[in-house]
Design a protein around this motif. Structure first.
Motif, PDB file in Angstrom:
ATOM      1  N   ASN A 104       0.852  -1.174   0.000  1.00 11.46           N
ATOM      2  CA  ASN A 104       0.000   0.000   0.000  1.00 11.46           C
ATOM      3  C   ASN A 104       0.890   1.226   0.000  1.00 11.46           C
ATOM      4  N   ASN A 105       0.932   1.902  -1.135  1.00 10.79           N
ATOM      5  CA  ASN A 105       1.843   3.021  -1.267  1.00 10.79           C
ATOM      6  C   ASN A 105       1.160   4.373  -1.168  1.00 10.79           C
ATOM      7  N   GLU A 106      -0.019   4.389  -0.550  1.00  8.64           N
ATOM      8  CA  GLU A 106      -0.685   5.683  -0.379  1.00  8.64           C
ATOM      9  C   GLU A 106       0.201   6.608   0.429  1.00  8.64           C
ATOM     10  N   GLY A 107       0.401   7.783  -0.084  1.00  8.65           N
ATOM     11  CA  GLY A 107       1.158   8.761   0.678  1.00  8.65           C
ATOM     12  C   GLY A 107       2.648   8.530   0.710  1.00  8.65           C
ATOM     13  N   CYS A 108       3.173   7.636  -0.111  1.00  8.36           N
ATOM     14  CA  CYS A 108       4.611   7.400  -0.043  1.00  8.36           C
ATOM     15  C   CYS A 108       5.383   8.606  -0.566  1.00  8.36           C
TER      16      CYS A 108
ATOM     17  N   GLY B 117      -4.337  -5.719 -14.160  1.00  8.62           N
ATOM     18  CA  GLY B 117      -4.607  -4.778 -13.081  1.00  8.62           C
ATOM     19  C   GLY B 117      -3.914  -5.137 -11.790  1.00  8.62           C
ATOM     20  N   PHE B 118      -3.378  -6.340 -11.709  1.00 12.76           N
ATOM     21  CA  PHE B 118      -2.699  -6.740 -10.485  1.00 12.76           C
ATOM     22  C   PHE B 118      -1.469  -5.877 -10.283  1.00 12.76           C
ATOM     23  N   GLY B 119      -1.360  -5.290  -9.106  1.00 15.75           N
ATOM     24  CA  GLY B 119      -0.151  -4.556  -8.773  1.00 15.75           C
ATOM     25  C   GLY B 119      -0.002  -3.213  -9.438  1.00 15.75           C
ATOM     26  N   GLU B 125      -2.767  -3.687  -1.510  1.00 18.72           N
ATOM     27  CA  GLU B 125      -2.777  -4.585  -0.371  1.00 18.72           C
ATOM     28  C   GLU B 125      -3.634  -5.818  -0.586  1.00 18.72           C
ATOM     29  N   GLN B 126      -4.776  -5.674  -1.250  1.00 20.20           N
ATOM     30  CA  GLN B 126      -5.652  -6.821  -1.437  1.00 20.20           C
ATOM     31  C   GLN B 126      -5.665  -7.283  -2.883  1.00 20.20           C
TER      32      GLN B 126
END
Lengths: 342, 439
Positions: A104-108, B117-119, B125-126
């Motif tokens: 999860n790279n939100e805000g990185c 669409g993966f990655g 995360e999911q």
């Protein structure tokens, strides 16, 4: 300073200003600060070491299985002084390990933007001091090399988000670092696609058009814009190609010479960054990005002061400011840690 | 075909091993199986996963030498700006392409499942979740078919292998790679491949592979490894070892052909500095991957899917649904034993019933006794009370008598006798009441 051929009685001699400036420059040296933004494993360290032909930074990529993956983007600046023909440059390379490393790279991008703005803020603080240095130490970021994934169909969502924010605070130069996995056709198509997407999202990268440009400048800038994003290959290894020693990569099916213009845009990038547009990068940072920052900061301070004055006049508590303003540099010029927004 | 089978010294299942004196011919069985399989044809479902731009479609088309996927030209895709939704979340889609390929009369029904669409989003995360769900839904579909009354036609859509494409960073596995593999390794045969391997030199490939394997071992990820068993001949064992040593495969794919120095045309990629050939084992591991996937270990992949991955899934699912393992179904059926057992069970049941009834009866008796005792006590107390009342009344009357007249005057007498009569009457009444009230 040799005797000028124009040494007649009508010769004034102010054309020697360039040589005087050069001498001053030689004495003083200058600062050059570059920030590298891209996933780990994109070839950032190798490229910057290749550009400056010296081992400036080490790769910060995770190698050992026991090493934990970084949870946030770290900022790791490394400063060194290089000298070439009597000209000294205090070079600061800022690496950003941990950028886009997580699921999860939100805000990185937040630590990166904050760092860039902090440098502007620090400069502003030094500038506003009543007793300031003759030459203000310049830690502002002059260039941001943004590394794109080769082979993707275009800009990825993360790229779009981050580029929009980066181009507002610094000069961004998009780069494809490990371009030795793309054939020439693929590169051309990819570059075209990237340019289309940059235009679509209204992301403006360096070099910027300017009214001061001469015809020569315009032609040069146009050719630079053609090349963007630069498809480069970096290498710190010296190998032998046709009896010559060059920096390159040896594959089982061929040898890449990074200085060969048909192999990669490395030479163009280096010339662009260092030989033609270096002073531009520094100047544009000061005139455009820094001034923008300064204007917005001072305006916020004025607003805050106005609000406080109004509140004081009505006798109430000072109202909460609409935006979190920096703690104002008061007339004394002392500024505390300014709050910056990503 | 060998003429005589030799006797082996160890008997595994306990059945006696017999030596034969002539050629019987059952060793021809594998051939019959072979012919039948050819008639039936094979199913194979291959899933590919990895970030976009790693060359998944190209590799599939290269593996199967046919346009399974349409060429994803950089020029032919959707308009600029469409992929990213606000916030940068792209959903992971599951798309499937099926083809029937025939080679030497062997029919292969090949399904390739892509996961675009993966990655590619900011938050991945999911991202593995839709893929896991797809694999499990295929297991569920097979389970449902197995449980049908009429099972003659079962369609097997289970995923036999998953090629996971690793970005050639040269460092180690990324967070998204580790997350994906940890969540899927016990549901599908995982085959990690290093994509776009033409960006790495031979030494870099070696180091990268070592680090990837170190990561895989560190996190306990089970990837598919070709194993030889004791029945294989030494050549096969050597081949398997060679292939296993190259895992994860560093591959390059190409749908285009290039011309070599000697004029032959091969699949490859043309660079300014040279030409990389897809099928050149010195250039990349494509040949080993193809060998393992298609030529030597396809059956093992299918088998592992059926016997190990599917069975584990089925067991977990049924246990979760509340089914209990009943081992009695495995015992042999013996009528006499069963009758005896039934009798025993019945006898036990009768006994239990009896005991219960006795207990109930006892309890009821106790209750009744208790109640009777209670009422007796009550009556006693009432009797006492009444007696006390009567005594009091008599005392009062005596008192009155004394006050009214000392001696027994004829007038007084009738009072006295009247009172006494009253008392006697009352006593009789109360006695009656008592007698009546007793029951």
């Amino acid at each position: 300073m040799s005797a000028s051929p124009n040494d007649t009685q009508d010769y004034v001699g102010f054309d020697t200003i360039t040589q005087q400036m050069e001498r001053k420059f030689l004495k003083r040296g200058f600062n050059f600060n570059v920030i590298l933004v891209g996933e780990s494993g994109m070839g950032k360290s190798t490229l910057i070491n290749s550009i400056f032909a010296s081992h400036l930074i080490d790769t910060q990529g995770r190698r050992a299985a026991q090493e934990v993956i970084r949870k946030t983007t770290e900022i790791s600046p490394v400063t060194q002084t290089l000298e070439e023909n009597g000209v000294r440059v205090k070079l600061t390379i800022v690496d950003t390990p941990g950028y886009s490393d997580q699921c999860n790279n939100e805000g990185c991008w937040i630590p990166v933007i904050k760092y860039i703005k902090d440098q502007h803020a620090a400069y502003l603080e030094r500038e506003l001091k009543p007793l300031r240095d003759r030459v203000i130490v310049d830690t502002r970021i002059h260039a941001c090399l943004y590394f794109l994934n080769p082979g993707s169909r275009g800009l990825r969502p993360l790229d779009v988000e981050v580029l929009k924010r980066l181009t507002e605070v610094t000069n961004v130069i998009p780069i494809i670092a490990k371009s030795d996995s793309m054939t020439i056709e693929e590169r051309t198509a990819f570059k075209r696609r990237i340019k289309e997407e940059l235009a679509f999202h209204r992301i403006v990268v360096f070099p910027y058009p300017s009214d001061e440009d001469t015809e020569e400048d315009r032609v040069l800038n146009a050719s630079i814009r053609e090349l963007i994003p630069f498809a480069v290959v970096g290498s710190e290894e010296v190998i032998e190609v046709n009896g010559k020693l060059v920096r390159g990569r040896r594959h089982g099916w061929g040898v890449i010479n990074i200085f060969d213009e048909s192999h990669s845009d490395f030479v163009h990038l280096r010339n662009f960054m260092l030989r033609t547009h270096l002073s531009d990068l520094v100047e544009v940072t000061a005139q455009r990005h820094y001034e923008q920052f300064r204007t917005s900061q001072l305006r916020q301070i004025k607003e805050l002061r106005a609000q406080q004055a109004a509140a004081a006049a009505t006798g109430g508590a000072p109202p909460m400011p609409s935006q979190a303003p920096p703690q104002a540099p008061m007339a004394s010029g002392v500024m505390h840690q300014p709050m910056t927004q990503a | 075909m060998r003429g005589n089978t030799s006797m082996q010294t160890t008997g595994a299942s306990g059945a006696t091993k017999k030596k034969m004196n002539g050629y019987v011919g059952f060793s021809n069985y594998p051939n019959q199986e072979h012919r039948r399989s050819i008639k039936r044809g094979f199913n194979f479902t291959l899933m590919v996963a990895g970030e976009s731009g790693l060359g998944k479609s190209t590799l599939i088309n290269t593996l199967f030498e046919s346009k399974v996927y349409p060429a994803k030209d950089e020029n032919s895709h959707a308009a600029v700006g469409t992929p990213s939704a606000p916030g940068g979340t792209k959903t992971v889609e599951i798309t499937s392409v099926s083809a029937e390929i025939v080679e030497n009369n062997v029919k292969l029904r090949l399904s390739v499942v892509d996961t675009p669409g993966f990655g590619d989003s900011i938050n991945n995360e999911q991202a593995w979740q839709p893929i896991l769900e797809n694999i499990e839904s295929r297991f569920d579909a097979y389970l449902a078919q197995e449980n049908r009354v009429n099972r003659s036609k079962i369609v097997d859509n289970r995923v036999n292998a998953l090629l996971y494409f690793i970005k050639p960073t040269g460092h180690a596995l990324r967070a998204i790679d580790i997350e994906f593999m940890k969540n899927l390794h016990n549901k599908v045969n995982l085959i990690p491949v290093i994509a776009r391997a033409d960006t790495l030199t031979a030494r870099e490939v070696e180091q990268f592979k070592a680090r990837v394997l170190a990561d895989i071992n560190f996190h306990g990820i089970q990837i598919f490894r070709p194993v030889s068993d004791q029945f294989d001949d030494p050549d096969t064992i050597a081949d398997n070892k060679a292939i296993a040593g190259k895992i994860p495969f560093a591959v390059v794919g190409s749908e285009r052909f290039v011309e070599r120095a000697d004029g032959t045309r091969v699949r490859g990629r043309q660079y300014p500095w040279g030409v990389i050939e897809v099928e050149n084992e010195a250039h990349n591991d494509f040949v080993s991957l193809r060998q393992m996937l298609l030529r030597t270990h396809m059956e093992e992949l299918r088998d592992a899917t059926d016997v190990s991955l599917y069975e584990t899934y089925r067991t977990q699912k049924l246990l979760a649904l509340g089914h209990v393992q009943d081992n009695t179904v495995f015992r042999e059926f013996n009528p006499r034993q069963q009758a005896e057992e039934e009798e025993r069970v019945h006898g036990a049941k009768m006994q239990k019933l009896e005991a219960e009834m006795a207990a109930v009866f006892k309890q009821k008796v106790q209750e009744k006794e208790g109640k009777l005792r209670q009422s007796e006590e009550e009556l006693h107390t009432r009797h006492k009370d009444m007696k006390a009342v009567l005594e009091r009344q008599r005392a009062e009357l005596e008192d009155k008598k004394r006050r009214l007249g000392i001696s027994d005057t004829p007038h007084a007498m009738p009072v006295h006798t009247l009172a006494a009569q009253d008392v006697a009457q009352q006593q009789a009444q109360s006695k009656d009441k008592k007698k009546r009230g007793f029951f």
